[in-house]
Design a protein around this motif. Structure first.
Motif, PDB file in Angstrom:
ATOM      1  N   SER A 170       0.844  -1.202   0.000  1.00  0.00           N
ATOM      2  CA  SER A 170       0.000   0.000   0.000  1.00  0.00           C
ATOM      3  C   SER A 170       0.876   1.248   0.000  1.00  0.00           C
ATOM      4  CB  SER A 170      -0.891   0.024   1.230  1.00  0.00           C
ATOM      5  OG  SER A 170      -1.542  -1.186   1.369  1.00  0.00           O
ATOM      6  N   ALA A 171       1.902   1.222   0.843  1.00  0.00           N
ATOM      7  CA  ALA A 171       2.804   2.366   0.898  1.00  0.00           C
ATOM      8  C   ALA A 171       3.515   2.547  -0.431  1.00  0.00           C
ATOM      9  CB  ALA A 171       3.816   2.175   2.014  1.00  0.00           C
ATOM     10  N   ALA A 202       1.210   4.027  -2.897  1.00  0.00           N
ATOM     11  CA  ALA A 202       0.944   5.426  -2.591  1.00  0.00           C
ATOM     12  C   ALA A 202       2.082   6.296  -3.097  1.00  0.00           C
ATOM     13  CB  ALA A 202       0.765   5.601  -1.089  1.00  0.00           C
ATOM     14  N   VAL A 203       3.321   5.855  -2.827  1.00  0.00           N
ATOM     15  CA  VAL A 203       4.453   6.635  -3.311  1.00  0.00           C
ATOM     16  C   VAL A 203       4.518   6.554  -4.836  1.00  0.00           C
ATOM     17  CG1 VAL A 203       6.943   6.921  -3.163  1.00  0.00           C
ATOM     18  CG2 VAL A 203       5.668   6.256  -1.170  1.00  0.00           C
ATOM     19  N   VAL A 231       2.251   6.727  -6.847  1.00  0.00           N
ATOM     20  CA  VAL A 231       1.384   7.726  -7.473  1.00  0.00           C
ATOM     21  C   VAL A 231       2.226   8.796  -8.145  1.00  0.00           C
ATOM     22  CG1 VAL A 231      -0.317   9.529  -7.014  1.00  0.00           C
ATOM     23  CG2 VAL A 231      -0.480   7.372  -5.851  1.00  0.00           C
ATOM     24  N   HIS A 259      -5.593   0.625   5.609  1.00  0.00           N
ATOM     25  CA  HIS A 259      -4.491  -0.326   5.477  1.00  0.00           C
ATOM     26  C   HIS A 259      -4.109  -0.920   6.822  1.00  0.00           C
ATOM     27  CE1 HIS A 259      -4.225   1.905   1.746  1.00  0.00           C
ATOM     28  NE2 HIS A 259      -4.019   2.995   2.437  1.00  0.00           N
ATOM     29  N   MET A 269      -0.914  -3.096   7.288  1.00  0.00           N
ATOM     30  CA  MET A 269       0.460  -2.602   7.349  1.00  0.00           C
ATOM     31  C   MET A 269       0.970  -2.467   8.774  1.00  0.00           C
ATOM     32  SD  MET A 269       0.705   0.224   4.401  1.00  0.00           S
ATOM     33  CE  MET A 269       2.381   0.622   4.825  1.00  0.00           C
ATOM     34  N   LEU A 327      -3.847   6.150   1.983  1.00  0.00           N
ATOM     35  CA  LEU A 327      -2.522   6.660   1.642  1.00  0.00           C
ATOM     36  C   LEU A 327      -2.526   7.325   0.272  1.00  0.00           C
ATOM     37  CD1 LEU A 327      -0.120   3.840   2.844  1.00  0.00           C
ATOM     38  CD2 LEU A 327      -0.325   6.134   3.745  1.00  0.00           C
ATOM     39  N   TYR A 328      -3.331   6.796  -0.642  1.00  0.00           N
ATOM     40  CA  TYR A 328      -3.441   7.384  -1.975  1.00  0.00           C
ATOM     41  C   TYR A 328      -3.879   8.845  -1.869  1.00  0.00           C
ATOM     42  CZ  TYR A 328      -5.338   8.048  -6.686  1.00  0.00           C
ATOM     43  OH  TYR A 328      -5.627   8.537  -7.934  1.00  0.00           O
ATOM     44  N   MET A 386      -1.055  11.062  -0.643  1.00  0.00           N
ATOM     45  CA  MET A 386      -0.077  11.336  -1.699  1.00  0.00           C
ATOM     46  C   MET A 386      -0.636  12.341  -2.706  1.00  0.00           C
ATOM     47  SD  MET A 386       2.964  10.424  -2.106  1.00  0.00           S
ATOM     48  CE  MET A 386       4.099  11.032  -3.332  1.00  0.00           C
ATOM     49  N   ILE A 430       1.164  15.879  -3.603  1.00  0.00           N
ATOM     50  CA  ILE A 430       1.552  16.304  -4.951  1.00  0.00           C
ATOM     51  C   ILE A 430       0.933  17.660  -5.268  1.00  0.00           C
ATOM     52  CG2 ILE A 430       1.396  15.746  -7.401  1.00  0.00           C
ATOM     53  CD1 ILE A 430       1.702  12.856  -6.708  1.00  0.00           C
TER      54      ILE A 430
END
Lengths: 386, 512
Positions: free
Chosen positions: A284-285, A288-289, A291, B329, B332, B442-443, B446, B450
């Protein structure tokens, strides 16, 4: 209150910015499938493919650099008129350059659709299981739209800032997965024929395309920088990273197993365990990165399209903003055309083929045209001299 | 749409500045052409007419040693009374003193009523003598001012303890005192049609890039506003992007910081009536750099910078990371921790986004309340709020214990930034990240990062990209970005401000 925009010295792209632009555009969703695609024909020797592929890409990039050096400070859109036209009849150049420009723009446009679709599929199938694909696509497109609101120098700076977010996770994954590697999986080395090598390179060709955006962006490169060297370094960085990932994939899973996973790089991430690290199950991490990597690929290509249209119609930043918004609507529908992941992959390989055509055919044809023009003008000049 | 909005905004601004100018022209027009007469009483009437019924306007009539009628006019409280009695009235009346003029340190002669009124308003004593057409303008400014104290918002462990105060001339002297360079230039400007606030624009000639200096001066000149009560007025009106949450001009209470920045080729702006000076252009590194970094040894300075960067990231993202991990998540998080967290959350009736928003809101209220409360009560309320309410909320099952830890760490983290106004930007942006994390995990985080990066890349402060020297990358500037290299390696000034005199350490002056 009137105010000037700073004191307006022109910001050109430094060499580092050019490297960041090219590398971050190259590295996109292709990496997620790269270990599978390259090893499907090359088996254990899959890691050769990125090297050969990048060497081929460099030839094409070198021709693009030469084109931009021939017409310094001009984009593909601007110099196309000059290549195809004559000084006496400017409309000839406009008409004859149009098919080339259109092909280029349509190719870039559809490539953004495919890349964002692939990424949407990855996210929806592996991380955000309950989120609709459309939401991922829309958020990604809104992000791209936000970038397209700005000028070229902002694009370069964003790429520069996101560059570490693209390089470091890949390096981390590749290196961390070597603790599970069985290097016997990589042997024997010289086992494949020339034919399957070519096929293997072709399978992964999609990963080496993306540098065609430099048709546009090289125009803004600082004239004192060595563009060939920038191209060389960026392709070298990409090739080495690709090779590391493929080696990691093959040595951890073996090429037979690799053929059965959809996203081999993501599987690598899943299998990675760092001793003493707080977090588990890093996919998942990683996504995410990731992206940022996908964003730079999609956004740079889309920006090139929008910016080219702005130049084609000789308009300002407002036109660019409107066009960026308007074109996103059909893009959203185009990216939803493929019914399932298999169709997406088929489209992606089709796109790889067309990138081969664009990247190799375009510079070569343009150079041939320029050389013929030069010969003609020289002969005419001789006639005038008597 | 935005085009329309901009046009509307521009028109509004134009109308406003026109009206202001009109007002100031009208109010001063009647004054400007009038000149004084030779009669004292007439002149006093002229001046008093300008002030209307104003009871703090003092008119002291007396007779000079040559038996001429004279009067001295000033505003009570803005002048040093000792100077007036000892060096003006005594000099003019005592026959033993042969000197004719008042013995003040600044003396000017004028017969323009407009200038006289201006000077009386800024604390001058005006001396009018019968038979003399010109009035003496004596600089007798002297009102009670706060003494130079330690700055409240930017305290350091090692470093000078003096901070700016509310008086402009004291502040500029604090800078001169540290920078005895004749190339230090001070440009005086007046902004505010009604407040007539004095502003000093300071720069070092030969280091600062002239276009930047000119741009700063031009932008301050273009400010048409009726009042300037704090440097924040100037800051918000001259910054490049007025809609951005990020401060594009740095503010500081510390003279040593202003001097250090002047030496890097930046421009300092001091505003009368406030202890906060401005520094332009500013870049992103202001968020985590403190003057102390240069006073302590470079190892610890570098380490502390990294700690500040981490704490800023925590202040921005920790609550949203918690939301993302617990809602999207959970796989994790290590399994033992996830069991403990789930046990803690089992009684909480809300989704983690609501829980986090609720707690963050509570802590923001607490923070604001403890700032407003009078001195001794503030910390008490902080302790009561944080400990008692937090503990009770956990016991009541409203929030999970982990959430309390996260909110506390986030708040402490946001205090670690040496610049308060920079920390506010981070504090604000925390809420949109939390909402996006609640939507996409997390998406979402991010995505928002950005967006912020794009915005930061597009920002410029007086032509200097906001993220420089990171982007555009400048290796020379990297020496002072995250790490702080030892002083002997700072051979040149940072290039991103286009400094004129690049050399900081001359090799030939430092024989090995």
């Amino acid at each position: 209150m009137n105010r000037r925009e700073g004191h307006g010295w022109h910001q050109t792209l430094s060499m580092w910015q050019q490297i960041c632009l090219i590398t971050s555009t190259l590295i996109g969703v292709g990496v997620l499938t790269l270990p599978r695609t390259t090893s499907s024909k090359l088996f254990e020797a899959g890691w050769i493919a990125p090297l050969i592929g990048s060497a081929g890409a460099f030839v094409s990039l070198w021709l693009i650099v030469k084109l931009s050096k021939r017409y310094p400070g001009e984009t593909f859109i601007e110099y196309s008129h000059k290549v195809w036209g004559s000084a006496r009849r400017p409309w000839v150049g406009k008409v004859f350059s149009l098919p080339w420009i259109c092909t280029y723009l349509v190719y870039l446009y559809f490539s953004t659709a495919v890349v964002s679709r692939v990424f949407g599929e990855v996210v929806v199938t592996s991380v955000l299981l309950q989120t609709p694909l459309e939401v991922i696509l829309i958020t990604m497109f809104l992000l791209v739209l936000f970038l397209c609101m700005h000028e070229v120098e902002v694009v370069a700076r964003v790429n520069e800032l996101l560059f570490p977010f693209i390089i470091l996770p890949l390096l981390f994954i590749a290196i961390a997965s070597f603790q599970k590697a069985e290097f016997g999986n990589l042997l024997p080395i010289n086992h494949v024929s020339m034919r399957s090598t070519a096929e293997g390179v072709y399978e992964g060709i999609y990963s080496y395309s993306g540098f065609e955006i430099m048709f546009v962006f090289f125009a803004y490169a600082n004239q004192n920088t060595n563009k060939e060297l920038a191209g060389f370094y960026s392709l070298l960085i990409a090739a080495l990273l690709y090779m590391l990932i493929v080696v990691a994939g093959i040595s951890v899973f073996g090429y037979e197993e690799l053929q059965r996973v959809t996203w081999p790089t993501l599987e690598l991430v899943k299998s990675t365990q760092v001793p003493g690290f707080i977090l588990e199950r890093l996919e998942s991490a990683f996504l995410a990165v990731w992206v940022s990597a996908v964003f730079t690929t999609v956004a740079n290509a889309y920006y090139a399209v929008v910016y080219s249209l702005r130049q084609l119609f000789r308009k300002g930043i407002r036109f660019q903003r409107v066009v960026a918004f308007v074109l996103l609507v059909p893009l959203f529908f185009f990216s939803r055309i493929p019914q399932n992941i298999t169709e997406v992959f088929k489209l992606a390989s089709l796109l790889g083929l067309s990138s081969l055509v664009i990247n190799l055919l375009f510079p070569v044809v343009y150079w041939v045209a320029i050389l013929i023009r030069d010969m003609v003008t020289r002969r005419e000049g001789r006639n005038v001299d008597g | 749409m935005s085009q329309f909005f901009q046009a509307w905004q521009k028109r509004k601004e134009a109308l406003q500045s026109k009206a202001l100018e009109q007002y100031s022209v009208e109010s001063m027009e009647s004054v400007s052409d009038v000149t004084l007469t030779t009669n004292v009483e007439e002149n006093i009437q002229l001046i008093e007419a300008q002030f209307g019924k104003c009871d703090d306007l003092v008119v002291r009539r007396f007779q000079t040693k040559s038996k001429a009628q004279a009067a001295i006019v000033f505003i009570d409280g803005m002048v040093d009374r000792n100077v007036i009695s000892d060096f003006i009235i005594r000099y003019m009346t005592t026959p033993d003193i042969t000197y004719h003029d008042p013995a003040t340190n600044e003396l000017d002669l004028t017969d323009k009523l407009r200038q006289i009124v201006r000077n009386i308003l800024s604390g001058c004593a005006v001396l009018i003598i019968d038979g003399c057409r010109n009035a003496y303008l004596n600089n007798t400014r002297g009102w009670d001012r706060r003494s130079v104290e330690e700055p409240q918002t930017e305290s350091v462990v090692r470093g000078p303890r003096d901070g700016f105060c509310e008086t402009l001339c004291v502040n500029s002297a604090l800078i001169r005192f540290r920078l005895k360079d004749p190339n230090l230039r001070v440009r005086h400007m007046v902004v505010g049609e009604r407040t007539q606030t004095d502003i000093y624009v300071m720069y070092i000639d030969g280091i600062a890039y002239p276009p930047i200096v000119e741009e700063v001066i031009a932008r301050i000149e273009s400010v048409h506003v009726d009042s300037v009560l704090e440097s924040g007025y100037i800051e918000q009106m001259i910054q490049d992007r007025r809609w951005s949450p990020f401060p594009q001009i740095q503010n500081t209470e510390r003279p040593d910081k202003v001097v250090a920045n002047l030496l890097e080729g930046k421009v300092g702006i001091l505003v009368d009536g406030t202890p906060f000076g401005l520094i332009a252009p500013a870049v992103f590194s202001q968020f985590y750099q403190s003057p102390e970094d240069y006073y302590e040894r470079f190892y610890i300075a570098t380490l502390i910078r990294f700690i500040r960067i981490i704490s800023i990231s925590i202040a921005l993202m920790l609550p949203s990371l918690y939301i993302a991990f617990s809602a999207f998540h959970p796989e994790m998080i290590p399994s033992r921790l996830v069991i403990a967290m789930a046990a803690g959350r089992s009684t909480v009736p809300f989704p983690s986004l609501v829980e986090a928003l609720f707690m963050e809101l509570a802590i923001e209220i607490l923070r604001e309340a403890s700032v407003r409360l009078p001195g001794p009560i503030g910390p008490t309320i902080g302790i009561v709020g944080a400990l008692v309410v937090g503990e009770a909320a956990v016991t009541a099952g409203l929030v999970s214990p982990v959430m309390v830890i996260i909110v506390a760490v986030t708040t402490i983290g946001s205090f670690a930034s040496p610049s308060y106004s920079a920390a506010i930007a981070i504090r604000m942006l925390r809420f949109p990240v939390m909402i996006l994390a609640g939507m996409f995990g997390l998406y979402g985080i991010m995505l928002f990062l950005i967006v912020i990066l794009i915005h930061l890349s597009s920002l410029k402060s007086f032509g200097v990209p906001y993220m420089s020297p990171l982007s555009p990358l400048n290796l020379n500037g990297m020496k002072d970005l995250f790490i702080r290299v030892p002083h002997h390696l700072f051979k040149t000034r940072p290039m991103m401000f286009h400094v004129q005199d690049k050399i900081r350490i001359r090799e030939e002056d430092n024989p090995k």
